[in-house]
Motif scaffolding. Structure first.
Motif, PDB file in Angstrom:
ATOM      1  N   ASP A  48       0.802  -1.220   0.000  1.00 51.29           N
ATOM      2  CA  ASP A  48       0.000   0.000   0.000  1.00 51.29           C
ATOM      3  C   ASP A  48       0.835   1.271   0.000  1.00 51.29           C
ATOM      4  O   ASP A  48       0.363   2.317   0.410  1.00 51.29           O
ATOM      5  CB  ASP A  48      -0.996  -0.008   1.164  1.00 51.29           C
ATOM      6  CG  ASP A  48      -0.301  -0.066   2.503  1.00 51.29           C
ATOM      7  OD1 ASP A  48       0.902  -0.386   2.520  1.00 51.29           O
ATOM      8  OD2 ASP A  48      -0.949   0.207   3.519  1.00 51.29           O
ATOM      9  N   HIS A  73      -6.802   2.655   4.292  1.00 54.03           N
ATOM     10  CA  HIS A  73      -7.100   1.294   4.740  1.00 54.03           C
ATOM     11  C   HIS A  73      -7.423   1.225   6.231  1.00 54.03           C
ATOM     12  O   HIS A  73      -7.943   0.213   6.694  1.00 54.03           O
ATOM     13  CB  HIS A  73      -5.915   0.370   4.429  1.00 54.03           C
ATOM     14  CG  HIS A  73      -5.612   0.295   2.968  1.00 54.03           C
ATOM     15  ND1 HIS A  73      -6.347  -0.484   2.101  1.00 54.03           N
ATOM     16  CD2 HIS A  73      -4.682   0.919   2.204  1.00 54.03           C
ATOM     17  CE1 HIS A  73      -5.870  -0.354   0.870  1.00 54.03           C
ATOM     18  NE2 HIS A  73      -4.855   0.507   0.912  1.00 54.03           N
ATOM     19  N   PRO A  81      -6.931  -5.310  -0.660  1.00 55.85           N
ATOM     20  CA  PRO A  81      -6.150  -5.419  -1.895  1.00 55.85           C
ATOM     21  C   PRO A  81      -6.726  -4.648  -3.080  1.00 55.85           C
ATOM     22  O   PRO A  81      -6.007  -3.936  -3.772  1.00 55.85           O
ATOM     23  CB  PRO A  81      -6.138  -6.928  -2.169  1.00 55.85           C
ATOM     24  CG  PRO A  81      -6.272  -7.546  -0.819  1.00 55.85           C
ATOM     25  CD  PRO A  81      -7.164  -6.636  -0.040  1.00 55.85           C
ATOM     26  N   GLU A  82      -8.020  -4.752  -3.294  1.00 53.95           N
ATOM     27  CA  GLU A  82      -8.619  -4.100  -4.470  1.00 53.95           C
ATOM     28  C   GLU A  82      -8.538  -2.570  -4.340  1.00 53.95           C
ATOM     29  O   GLU A  82      -8.276  -1.862  -5.313  1.00 53.95           O
ATOM     30  CB  GLU A  82     -10.071  -4.584  -4.612  1.00 53.95           C
ATOM     31  CG  GLU A  82     -10.791  -4.095  -5.849  1.00 53.95           C
ATOM     32  CD  GLU A  82     -10.073  -4.438  -7.160  1.00 53.95           C
ATOM     33  OE1 GLU A  82      -9.335  -5.441  -7.193  1.00 53.95           O
ATOM     34  OE2 GLU A  82     -10.249  -3.674  -8.132  1.00 53.95           O
ATOM     35  N   VAL A  83      -8.752  -2.093  -3.133  1.00 55.75           N
ATOM     36  CA  VAL A  83      -8.662  -0.645  -2.879  1.00 55.75           C
ATOM     37  C   VAL A  83      -7.220  -0.178  -3.119  1.00 55.75           C
ATOM     38  O   VAL A  83      -6.971   0.867  -3.727  1.00 55.75           O
ATOM     39  CB  VAL A  83      -9.112  -0.325  -1.426  1.00 55.75           C
ATOM     40  CG1 VAL A  83      -8.866   1.140  -1.080  1.00 55.75           C
ATOM     41  CG2 VAL A  83     -10.583  -0.678  -1.238  1.00 55.75           C
ATOM     42  N   SER A  85      -4.938  -1.530  -5.124  1.00 53.59           N
ATOM     43  CA  SER A  85      -4.621  -1.530  -6.563  1.00 53.59           C
ATOM     44  C   SER A  85      -5.154  -0.274  -7.245  1.00 53.59           C
ATOM     45  O   SER A  85      -4.467   0.359  -8.037  1.00 53.59           O
ATOM     46  CB  SER A  85      -5.250  -2.737  -7.263  1.00 53.59           C
ATOM     47  OG  SER A  85      -5.012  -3.900  -6.556  1.00 53.59           O
ATOM     48  N   ARG A  86      -6.391   0.058  -6.914  1.00 51.59           N
ATOM     49  CA  ARG A  86      -6.999   1.230  -7.564  1.00 51.59           C
ATOM     50  C   ARG A  86      -6.251   2.510  -7.196  1.00 51.59           C
ATOM     51  O   ARG A  86      -6.063   3.389  -8.029  1.00 51.59           O
ATOM     52  CB  ARG A  86      -8.474   1.361  -7.145  1.00 51.59           C
ATOM     53  CG  ARG A  86      -9.345   0.355  -7.835  1.00 51.59           C
ATOM     54  CD  ARG A  86     -10.693   0.232  -7.153  1.00 51.59           C
ATOM     55  NE  ARG A  86     -11.391  -0.934  -7.672  1.00 51.59           N
ATOM     56  CZ  ARG A  86     -12.250  -0.889  -8.677  1.00 51.59           C
ATOM     57  NH1 ARG A  86     -12.540   0.255  -9.260  1.00 51.59           N
ATOM     58  NH2 ARG A  86     -12.833  -1.982  -9.106  1.00 51.59           N
ATOM     59  N   GLY A 123      -2.582  -7.710  -7.449  1.00 55.51           N
ATOM     60  CA  GLY A 123      -3.145  -6.581  -8.203  1.00 55.51           C
ATOM     61  C   GLY A 123      -2.291  -5.331  -8.046  1.00 55.51           C
ATOM     62  O   GLY A 123      -2.084  -4.572  -8.998  1.00 55.51           O
TER      63      GLY A 123
END
Ligand code: KG4
Ligand code: ZN
Length: 360
Positions: A48, A73, A81-83, A85-86, A123
């Motif tokens: 992150d 986070h 994880p998805e947050v 990556s974006r 990701g």
């Protein structure tokens, strides 16, 4: 694995590490890239932190920009994880630009791109790897794929005080706790690892139990200064060989917190934090010293986010400690490692994939 923050505005999200700030926060006279110096552009997006750095081939940091997503986070109590990556997608270009600006160079001065290939969140890794491939391809440059753990070790090879192998390295982060036999700049042998939680994870989970929020390593470290490390006796797991185990310790804290109840917890929080930290640091120091003795290492080195811990730093006075700004994830360490790995020549890296974990 760790944490960090989005910040409201992009500008606030870009905090500078390594080569940019003096001890007191004032801008430091920047080492300008002299013509002819071979430069490595490093990229790190394994968890992150979105990070980019410019390092010379002799290990001088010209720029080290880290944008942390911790706050983003924090409300979930851990990295989503998805947050992540974006957010990397949004930040990777501005962070890269910032690093080049800070180094005062254009891409034409870069001779190699180093990027974290793994281990990490798949990701998140793919964002950095794709950006690195695109840049390298556009400039017809070679690509240096870096193992994130090698990156942490290579934080020790940077100027102004580069460490020369051989040495015993304790790598303690949010995702890993490893004892490494480092005989050369380009790699290491694993002597021991954690059987369950990583040391940083133990800090983060402990902080959560103590109501200190996420991430918790630095918060426990701070609170410990007001507490008595001998107030509570927490167990240090004695597993065979050079491995670690921290999950029992975390459970012991959980039971203690329940036993004390809310009011008592409030009163004894600093004592609990200090005792808990003492147990983690004790385990790390004890195993690192045994490992160093076993392999006959003259020097112990400590790297990774937990290497920022003040008690751990004080407990190993003769050790080579990663500079504070290079303990947690950054791209200067990735560029540093990129000096010692086999590069993939132009265009052959286009099909290169990221990896989430290593077999070790
Ligand atoms: O190396 P890092 O940034 O990320 C990984 O590769 O995992 O390490 C992050 C970890 C987190 O678990 C965080 O709580 C811990 O390092 N950490 C600390 C301190 N500062 C960061 N743990 C103990 N004391 C600190 N001062
Ligand atoms: Zn790391």
């Amino acid at each position: 694995m760790p944490e960090r923050s989005p910040r409201g505005s992009l500008e606030r999200g870009l905090c500078k590490g390594g080569g940019s700030r003096g001890k007191h926060g004032f801008p430091r006279a920047r080492p300008r890239a002299r013509a002819g110096k071979r430069l490595i552009l490093g990229l790190e997006t394994s968890c992150d932190e979105t990070a980019a750095a410019v390092v010379t081939d002799s290990g001088e940091i010209l720029a080290n920009v880290v944008s942390s997503q911790a706050e983003l986070h924090a409300k979930y109590g851990g990295v989503v994880p998805e947050v992540a990556s974006r957010r990397h997608l949004e930040l990777v270009t501005p962070v890269l630009r910032e690093a080049l600006d800070e180094a005062g160079v254009g891409l034409d001065r870069v001779e190699r791109i180093a990027v974290t290939q793994g281990p990490g969140l798949i990701g998140a890794l793919l964002v950095g790897l794709s950006a690195a491939k695109a840049l390298a391809w556009a400039r017809r440059l070679p690509l240096a794929p870096v193992n994130h753990l090698h990156g942490h070790v290579a934080s020790l090879f940077l100027r102004p005080d580069p460490l020369e192998p051989p040495f015993l390295c304790l790598l303690a982060s949010g995702g890993h706790t490893l004892l490494l036999d480092v005989q050369e700049h380009g790699g290491f042998a694993v002597l021991g690892t954690t059987l369950d939680d990583a040391a940083g994870e133990a800090f983060d989970k402990g902080a959560r139990l103590l109501g200190l929020g996420y991430p918790g390593g630095a918060a426990i470290d701070r609170l410990t200064r007001e507490g008595d490390p001998e107030a509570f006796a927490f167990p240090i797991a004695r597993v065979p060989g050079l491995d670690f185990s921290f999950s029992g310790l975390k459970t012991a804290l959980l039971y203690k917190v329940r036993e004390l109840g809310a009011n008592e917890l409030e009163r004894r929080r600093a004592d609990l934090a200090a005792s808990y930290q003492r147990a983690i640091v004790g385990a790390l120091v004890e195993r690192a010293e045994v490992a160093a003795e076993q392999i006959g290492a003259g020097r112990i080195a400590v790297v990774g986010g937990v290497a920022a811990n003040s008690e751990l730093r004080a407990a190993l006075p003769g050790a080579a400690l990663a500079p504070l700004e290079l303990c947690t994830d950054n791209a200067a360490m990735i560029a540093s490692a990129g000096r010692y790995v086999e590069v993939i020549p132009f265009a052959r890296y286009l099909a290169l994939d990221a990896y989430a974990s290593t077999a070790a």
